[in-house]
Design a protein around this motif. Structure first.
Motif, mmCIF file in Angstrom:
data_model
loop_
_atom_site.group_PDB
_atom_site.id
_atom_site.type_symbol
_atom_site.label_atom_id
_atom_site.label_comp_id
_atom_site.label_asym_id
_atom_site.label_seq_id
_atom_site.Cartn_x
_atom_site.Cartn_y
_atom_site.Cartn_z
ATOM 1 N N UNK A 40 0.827 -1.208 0.000
ATOM 2 C CA UNK A 40 0.000 0.000 0.000
ATOM 3 C C UNK A 40 0.863 1.261 0.000
ATOM 4 N N UNK A 41 1.969 1.215 0.739
ATOM 5 C CA UNK A 41 2.878 2.372 0.775
ATOM 6 C C UNK A 41 3.502 2.608 -0.587
ATOM 7 N N UNK A 42 3.967 1.531 -1.215
ATOM 8 C CA UNK A 42 4.649 1.649 -2.504
ATOM 9 C C UNK A 42 3.714 2.232 -3.568
ATOM 10 N N UNK A 43 2.440 1.906 -3.489
ATOM 11 C CA UNK A 43 1.489 2.353 -4.512
ATOM 12 C C UNK A 43 0.973 3.774 -4.286
ATOM 13 N N UNK A 44 1.393 4.412 -3.197
ATOM 14 C CA UNK A 44 0.964 5.783 -2.927
ATOM 15 C C UNK A 44 1.601 6.746 -3.926
ATOM 16 N N UNK A 45 0.990 7.916 -4.057
ATOM 17 C CA UNK A 45 1.499 8.928 -4.974
ATOM 18 C C UNK A 45 2.658 9.672 -4.318
ATOM 19 N N UNK A 46 3.773 8.981 -4.249
ATOM 20 C CA UNK A 46 4.987 9.521 -3.631
ATOM 21 C C UNK A 46 6.173 8.748 -4.186
ATOM 22 N N UNK A 47 7.351 9.339 -4.085
ATOM 23 C CA UNK A 47 8.574 8.645 -4.488
ATOM 24 C C UNK A 47 9.056 7.766 -3.339
ATOM 25 N N UNK A 48 9.596 6.601 -3.677
ATOM 26 C CA UNK A 48 10.071 5.674 -2.656
ATOM 27 C C UNK A 48 11.432 5.098 -3.038
ATOM 28 N N UNK A 62 8.567 -5.278 -5.494
ATOM 29 C CA UNK A 62 8.304 -4.406 -6.638
ATOM 30 C C UNK A 62 7.344 -5.068 -7.627
ATOM 31 N N UNK A 63 7.554 -6.350 -7.902
ATOM 32 C CA UNK A 63 6.661 -7.058 -8.817
ATOM 33 C C UNK A 63 5.251 -7.172 -8.226
ATOM 34 N N UNK A 64 5.202 -7.466 -6.917
ATOM 35 C CA UNK A 64 3.889 -7.578 -6.272
ATOM 36 C C UNK A 64 3.164 -6.236 -6.284
ATOM 37 N N UNK A 65 3.891 -5.146 -6.061
ATOM 38 C CA UNK A 65 3.289 -3.811 -6.094
ATOM 39 C C UNK A 65 2.827 -3.459 -7.493
ATOM 40 N N UNK A 66 3.656 -3.790 -8.473
ATOM 41 C CA UNK A 66 3.297 -3.525 -9.875
ATOM 42 C C UNK A 66 2.007 -4.258 -10.251
ATOM 43 N N UNK A 67 1.901 -5.516 -9.824
ATOM 44 C CA UNK A 67 0.710 -6.305 -10.149
ATOM 45 C C UNK A 67 -0.531 -5.806 -9.403
ATOM 46 N N UNK A 68 -0.301 -5.189 -8.229
ATOM 47 C CA UNK A 68 -1.434 -4.735 -7.421
ATOM 48 C C UNK A 68 -1.873 -3.315 -7.763
ATOM 49 N N UNK A 69 -1.168 -2.664 -8.676
ATOM 50 C CA UNK A 69 -1.507 -1.278 -9.029
ATOM 51 C C UNK A 69 -2.910 -1.196 -9.628
ATOM 52 N N UNK A 266 11.398 6.233 2.637
ATOM 53 C CA UNK A 266 12.175 4.994 2.725
ATOM 54 C C UNK A 266 11.282 3.815 3.100
ATOM 55 N N UNK A 267 11.581 2.667 2.491
ATOM 56 C CA UNK A 267 10.966 1.396 2.869
ATOM 57 C C UNK A 267 12.111 0.436 3.171
ATOM 58 N N UNK A 268 12.188 -0.051 4.403
ATOM 59 C CA UNK A 268 13.298 -0.903 4.837
ATOM 60 C C UNK A 268 12.824 -2.349 4.930
ATOM 61 N N UNK A 269 13.436 -3.231 4.133
ATOM 62 C CA UNK A 269 13.044 -4.640 4.120
ATOM 63 C C UNK A 269 13.932 -5.526 4.978
ATOM 64 N N UNK A 270 14.979 -4.958 5.572
ATOM 65 C CA UNK A 270 15.889 -5.776 6.369
ATOM 66 C C UNK A 270 15.264 -6.145 7.712
#
Length: 498
Positions: A40-48, A62-69, A266-270
């Motif tokens: 949901x964060x990745x798909x917001x109208x903002x740079x990440x 990224x692929x999951x976000x692209x598919x969920x757009x 920022x989105x931190x996956x670690x």
């Protein structure tokens, strides 16, 4: 659970894991487990910018976000691994060409007919970008002649000195980059105008594995991406490794690049071992999500572990999902079939030892030219130091690393390559007053051969209660490169910048 059922379920889970570990444009995971609700964060109208070590799931997200757009958005995808050998600044043009090409492709035949003027605008932009890319990086005309023509005959010495000051390649490269910077706003307006005319609310520009590009140009490339998205309906989504990326810098007082909060979120996956229980819960959730795709439930997954097998596997992975899953798949494919026993602590040690060489190979592949040798020098010294102290942990003085940028960068890169793992920050040490230390743990795989020396190497247990764990962290030996006569690790090598 009966042994036959355990083995059969192991085969099914191994197949599901192997179909998930490596993600490509044509090979996507059967299920993406969004442990931190990042889509949901990745798909917001903002740079990440998505940060994470190799294997943390950046591409999968990224692929999951692209598919969920949503249908009212348009997504384009750039894989920087395909561009890592492109010269600069041509790589910027390659990225823009790929963005433009994918937008054209998204129109389809019917869309082209209905939006012919937009299509022609994009085709014109494609020609412009390709023409600029074809301009040579090396100036064919002698710069000395060009400069001397501006002076009288008695000033040839001055012209000659100027021609030595600027190399031919730098002169031409400067011109091409200036053309890009000059026209980027016009190109952005063209793309944004097309976006509006074809009825798209936003264009999401996914730029995967940004760290694959030469780090010396990261800031300039990120700067262009930011400018192509600024004040428009375009938004970049960059994935990279934090300590291998230089997204912002200043040259001669001129800033280039992007800054967190100001220019991107920022989105931190670690999943850090500093918060062990959080890392364990997240990795288990990912594993259970994969297991569900082959009709295995949480109870079925638990049967694959005995004793502290699960905890030990989390430690061995450093909290990295791909390492966690790869180690488990190695067990399911081999050890489980032979022993017919669930995975325990000693079994993880064997798996980690076999997997350690793969981590070193990753480093040799991904490190920039000449960097892997320097990193291995540091790692070998750390490893030797820890084994001499009979501990799998070590401390580093925070004041020391802040004063020695190159040493600190290499230390963090060893963590990015998963050869060491940070397990604590800003701890005191009872032997040193008034100083603060970060604590790291050696990867289990690098000393797995020492199993026969049981009792001679003290390993930290990250599952202990907080008070006991803190006491152990505070007594880790202090790694001091100066006292070990390792000054070459902190000196700036020729050609390397702070």
């Amino acid at each position: 659970m009966e042994i036959s059922i355990l083995v059969e379920n192991g085969k099914k889970l191994s197949t599901a894991i192997q179909s998930t570990i490596r993600i490509t444009k044509t090979k996507k995971p059967p299920k993406y487990v969004d442990a931190r609700n990042n889509i949901d964060s990745i798909l917001a109208e903002a740079n990440h910018v998505i940060f994470g070590r190799r294997g943390s799931g950046k591409s999968a997200l990224m692929f999951a976000s692209k598919d969920a757009a949503s249908p009212d958005s348009l997504s384009v995808f750039i894989d920087c691994e395909d561009l890592k050998d492109r010269p600069y600044p041509d790589v910027i043009l390659e990225i823009l060409i790929l963005i433009n090409r994918q937008i054209i492709h998204s129109l389809g035949f019917k869309g082209i007919i209905l939006n012919l003027r937009s299509y022609l605008s994009l085709k014109k932009l494609s020609r412009t970008l390709n023409d600029l890319k074809q301009r040579p990086l090396v100036v064919e005309k002698d710069i000395a002649e060009e400069i001397s023509g501006q002076f009288s005959a008695d000033t040839e010495v001055v012209a000659g000195s100027l021609s030595k000051k600027f190399s031919v390649q730098e002169k031409k490269r400067f011109v091409k980059l200036e053309a890009i910077r000059r026209d980027i706003s016009e190109w952005r307006d063209t793309i944004d105008s097309v976006r509006e005319k074809i009825g798209k609310k936003k264009i999401l520009i996914f730029v995967d594995d940004f760290y694959q590009l030469p780090s010396i140009h990261h800031a300039e490339i990120a700067d262009i991406l930011h400018r192509i998205c600024k004040q428009s309906g375009l938004y970049f989504k960059i994935s990279t490794i934090r300590h291998r990326s230089q997204l912002y810098k200043e040259e001669k007082g001129q800033p280039f690049g992007i800054q967190s909060v100001h220019d991107y979120q920022s989105v931190d996956l670690d999943f850090s071992l500093e918060r062990f229980s959080e890392a364990r819960d997240a990795l288990k959730a990912i594993l259970c999500g994969i297991a569900e795709t082959v009709n295995l439930q949480k109870g079925d997954v638990d049967q694959f572990f005995m004793g502290k097998g699960m905890d030990r596997l989390v430690e061995a992975s450093g909290g990295v999902p791909r390492d966690f899953l790869s180690l488990l798949a190695g067990f399911l494919n081999n050890s489980l079939l032979q022993s017919k026993q669930p995975l325990g602590k000693d079994g993880v040690r064997d798996l980690a030892g076999n997997y350690f060489q793969a981590k070193r190979t990753d480093m040799n592949t991904d490190a920039e030219k000449g960097e892997s040798e320097q990193l291995m020098v540091l790692f070998d010294q750390i490893n030797e130091f820890c084994l001499s102290k009979k501990k799998n942990t070590f401390m580093v003085d925070r004041a020391f690393v802040s004063d020695n940028t190159i040493f600190f960068q290499r230390l963090l890169k060893l963590a990015d390559f998963r050869l060491i793992h940070r397990i604590s920050s800003s701890r005191s040490n009872p032997t040193v007053v008034g100083k603060s230390f970060d604590t790291y743990m050696l990867d289990i795989g690098c000393y797995s051969y020492m199993r026969k020396l049981s009792g001679k190497l003290s390993e930290i247990d990250l599952t202990k209660n907080e008070k006991t764990l803190i006491d152990e962290l505070r007594t880790a030996p202090i790694f001091d490169p100066i006292s070990l006569q390792s000054k070459e690790m902190i000196a700036t090598p020729s050609g390397e910048s702070n």
